[in-house]
Design a protein around this motif. Structure first.
Motif, mmCIF file in Angstrom:
data_model
loop_
_atom_site.group_PDB
_atom_site.id
_atom_site.type_symbol
_atom_site.label_atom_id
_atom_site.label_comp_id
_atom_site.label_asym_id
_atom_site.label_seq_id
_atom_site.Cartn_x
_atom_site.Cartn_y
_atom_site.Cartn_z
ATOM 1 N N ILE A 125 4.540 -5.635 -9.475
ATOM 2 C CA ILE A 125 3.854 -4.934 -8.206
ATOM 3 C C ILE A 125 4.385 -3.432 -8.460
ATOM 4 C CG2 ILE A 125 4.395 -4.358 -5.723
ATOM 5 C CD1 ILE A 125 4.899 -7.213 -5.189
ATOM 6 N N LEU A 126 5.436 -3.324 -9.189
ATOM 7 C CA LEU A 126 5.983 -1.892 -9.244
ATOM 8 C C LEU A 126 5.072 -1.437 -10.281
ATOM 9 C CD1 LEU A 126 9.831 -1.954 -8.753
ATOM 10 C CD2 LEU A 126 8.102 -1.127 -7.272
ATOM 11 N N SER A 127 4.926 -2.218 -11.579
ATOM 12 C CA SER A 127 4.018 -1.852 -12.725
ATOM 13 C C SER A 127 2.410 -1.588 -12.191
ATOM 14 C CB SER A 127 3.771 -2.866 -13.668
ATOM 15 O OG SER A 127 3.103 -2.667 -14.804
ATOM 16 N N ASP A 175 2.745 2.376 -11.967
ATOM 17 C CA ASP A 175 2.552 2.859 -13.212
ATOM 18 C C ASP A 175 1.056 2.599 -13.847
ATOM 19 O OD1 ASP A 175 5.204 3.389 -13.593
ATOM 20 O OD2 ASP A 175 5.845 1.413 -14.379
ATOM 21 N N GLY A 176 0.410 2.209 -12.723
ATOM 22 C CA GLY A 176 -1.163 1.726 -12.958
ATOM 23 C C GLY A 176 -1.323 0.758 -14.338
ATOM 24 N N THR A 228 -5.120 -0.419 -12.989
ATOM 25 C CA THR A 228 -5.624 0.508 -13.963
ATOM 26 C C THR A 228 -6.934 1.377 -13.531
ATOM 27 O OG1 THR A 228 -7.366 -1.288 -14.998
ATOM 28 C CG2 THR A 228 -5.080 -0.778 -15.970
ATOM 29 N N GLY A 229 -7.554 0.879 -12.470
ATOM 30 C CA GLY A 229 -8.407 1.394 -11.696
ATOM 31 C C GLY A 229 -8.211 2.341 -10.424
ATOM 32 N N GLU A 230 -9.027 3.125 -9.806
ATOM 33 C CA GLU A 230 -8.601 3.831 -8.910
ATOM 34 C C GLU A 230 -8.440 2.973 -7.739
ATOM 35 O OE1 GLU A 230 -10.917 6.832 -5.770
ATOM 36 O OE2 GLU A 230 -11.836 6.300 -7.770
ATOM 37 N N GLY A 252 -4.661 -7.438 -1.926
ATOM 38 C CA GLY A 252 -5.178 -6.033 -2.321
ATOM 39 C C GLY A 252 -5.174 -4.787 -1.624
ATOM 40 N N GLU A 253 -5.254 -4.958 -0.222
ATOM 41 C CA GLU A 253 -5.410 -3.906 0.682
ATOM 42 C C GLU A 253 -3.782 -3.416 0.935
ATOM 43 O OE1 GLU A 253 -9.182 -4.807 3.506
ATOM 44 O OE2 GLU A 253 -7.191 -6.001 3.911
ATOM 45 N N LYS A 254 -3.047 -4.702 0.968
ATOM 46 C CA LYS A 254 -1.611 -4.093 0.866
ATOM 47 C C LYS A 254 -1.187 -3.396 -0.280
ATOM 48 C CE LYS A 254 -0.444 -8.392 3.942
ATOM 49 N NZ LYS A 254 0.427 -9.597 3.725
ATOM 50 N N LEU A 255 -1.424 -3.761 -1.388
ATOM 51 C CA LEU A 255 -0.940 -3.038 -2.683
ATOM 52 C C LEU A 255 -1.601 -1.874 -2.698
ATOM 53 C CD1 LEU A 255 -1.517 -6.379 -5.090
ATOM 54 C CD2 LEU A 255 0.630 -5.242 -4.715
ATOM 55 N N ASN A 256 -2.672 -1.612 -2.398
ATOM 56 C CA ASN A 256 -3.185 -0.096 -2.510
ATOM 57 C C ASN A 256 -2.740 0.654 -1.308
ATOM 58 O OD1 ASN A 256 -5.716 0.156 -4.235
ATOM 59 N ND2 ASN A 256 -5.998 -1.765 -3.465
ATOM 60 N N LYS A 257 -2.467 0.145 -0.034
ATOM 61 C CA LYS A 257 -1.505 0.931 0.765
ATOM 62 C C LYS A 257 -0.425 1.278 0.439
ATOM 63 C CE LYS A 257 -0.197 0.937 5.605
ATOM 64 N NZ LYS A 257 0.265 0.066 6.889
ATOM 65 N N LEU A 258 0.453 0.334 -0.213
ATOM 66 C CA LEU A 258 1.762 0.608 -0.839
ATOM 67 C C LEU A 258 1.717 1.886 -1.967
ATOM 68 C CD1 LEU A 258 5.107 0.009 -1.149
ATOM 69 C CD2 LEU A 258 4.295 -1.795 -2.635
ATOM 70 N N ARG A 259 0.497 1.747 -2.911
ATOM 71 C CA ARG A 259 0.427 2.756 -3.880
ATOM 72 C C ARG A 259 0.220 4.234 -3.369
ATOM 73 N NH1 ARG A 259 -4.572 2.519 -8.069
ATOM 74 N NH2 ARG A 259 -2.900 1.673 -9.373
#
Length: 401
Positions: free
Chosen positions: A284-286, A290-291, A315-317, A11-18
């Motif tokens: 991952i890209l979605s 794209d949220g 979908t969330g912050e 989750g942390e990696k995905l949020n950093k990538l976002r």
């Protein structure tokens, strides 16, 4: 001083990538440009996405240039070539410093390991008819991803890592040894999901099979036995099937019997493995870009033994990644996966040690004349892999289907 394993969660990696990739291309690195890697490149190019950069990493630049160019030209003919592709050579998967240098210089956001220790051979062509188990190959499957993750630690990378080979046991093997481990496993369980949808759609007269929602937990063994034989070896499966929100009443033995679909045994079969990787990258890209909210089926997710349904929710912050417990409890899924992977020859993975079942050891001794160790510490996996190559693969691959 030994590097500590990465403590960042998926989750942390995905949020950093976002956050970091909001205004730039997302960089995907494919390590091991064999048939899986080239199919994956083709699928990524076919998406026509200009916001992706792909690096193909391997040893032989001349071969990579040939393979990459045919994918690029073919994609351009179809009017889909919008993705930048780079080639980097000099990476030797037996040599950790070369992997370290490659990851450090390229700085990928997503790493896909599509390599194989013994290329050009479908291991199951040897093991299935002789021991009816795939777990024997775990020491080979862990070899290169172990080296990749050691290089990953050295670089202190935050890339999201996808592993292609026998992740049901390989990822928990690394995690239980205190090592950095891939975030996703691809293949295996998710190969069954389309078959199940096809079978259910046929029985229920459903035309939009893609709207059939499957939630499933099982290890590699049941992917193989259901796909090859259309039966479950008498093991009740942990599966929930719904259509447009309504749970379907199904004779699952009949559905599984319809999942027996003949497949090629040559490199064309790797279209499925590459598609598994593509599905994860697309998910991952979605979620990141794209949220979106997507459900995947992945082996080894979060270092768990076996295969699980997993949710990526953007979908969330804050983007969230978790095993889907909306249909089954995590405890029930863990129990079912252990029951399944036992039939694949894996008794346990704990404290960095993988243990074969006695049944597998006896069958391997009878079929191949080998004495497999009962337990394999991760630190000794390379020696066991060499033993299996020299005493099983080389003598018996000439007889394989």
């Amino acid at each position: 001083m030994e590097k500590m394993a990465s403590s960042k969660t998926l989750g942390e990696k995905l949020n950093k990538l976002r956050q970091e990739a909001a205004d730039r291309k997302i960089h995907v690195m494919i390590i091991g440009p064999g048939s899986v890697g080239m199919y994956l490149l083709d699928y990524l190019m076919s998406a026509g996405n200009p916001d992706i950069l792909v690096t193909v990493a391997g040893r032989n630049r001349e071969k990579m240039e040939r393979d990459v160019n045919i994918v690029r030209v073919s994609s351009a003919i179809r009017g889909q070539n919008r993705t930048e592709v780079r080639i980097t050579d000099g990476i030797d998967l037996e040599d950790i410093p070369s992997i370290t240098q490659c990851i450090r210089e390229c700085g990928p956001d997503i790493i896909v390991n599509s390599s194989r220790v013994y290329a050009g051979l479908k291991y199951g062509s040897i093991s299935w008819k002789n021991v009816r188990a795939y777990g024997i190959w775990a020491p080979l499957a862990v070899r290169y991803i172990k080296n990749i993750m050691e290089a990953y630690e050295e670089v202190d990378s935050d890339a999201i890592v996808i592993n292609t080979s026998y992740s049901d046991a390989v990822i928990p093997w690394l995690k239980s040894a205190g090592k950095s481990y891939p975030d996703f496993g691809s293949g295996n369980i998710n190969h069954l999901i389309p078959r199940i949808r096809f079978a259910v759609a046929g029985k229920k007269g459903i035309e939009d099979h893609w709207n059939i929602d499957v939630t499933y937990a099982a290890s590699h063994f049941h992917d193989v036995v259901i796909s090859k034989e259309g039966q479950t070896e008498g093991v009740e499966q942990l599966i929930d099937v719904r259509y447009r929100g309504e749970k379907l009443a199904l004779d699952m033995d009949e559905i599984f019997s319809l999942c027996r679909i003949e497949m090629p045994v040559d490199a064309k079969r790797n279209m499925m493995n590459a598609s598994s990787n593509y599905e994860i990258i697309k998910g991952i890209l979605s979620a990141v870009r794209d949220g979106g909210r997507v459900k995947l089926h992945c082996p080894g997710i979060f270092g768990e033994i076996g295969g699980y349904p997993v949710i990526l929710d953007g979908t969330g912050e804050k983007l969230a990644a978790y095993i889907d417990e909306s249909r089954f409890s995590l405890g029930d899924m863990r129990g079912k996966n252990r029951e399944s992977i036992y039939l694949d020859g894996i008794e346990d993975v704990k404290d960095g040690v993988l243990s074969y079942t006695e049944e597998l050891r006896e069958k391997a001794a009878a079929a191949f004349g080998v004495a497999l160790p009962k337990s394999i510490p991760l630190t000794e996996s390379g020696e066991v892999a060499d033993y299996i190559v020299n005493n099983v693969i080389k003598p018996f691959s000439v007889c394989a289907e």
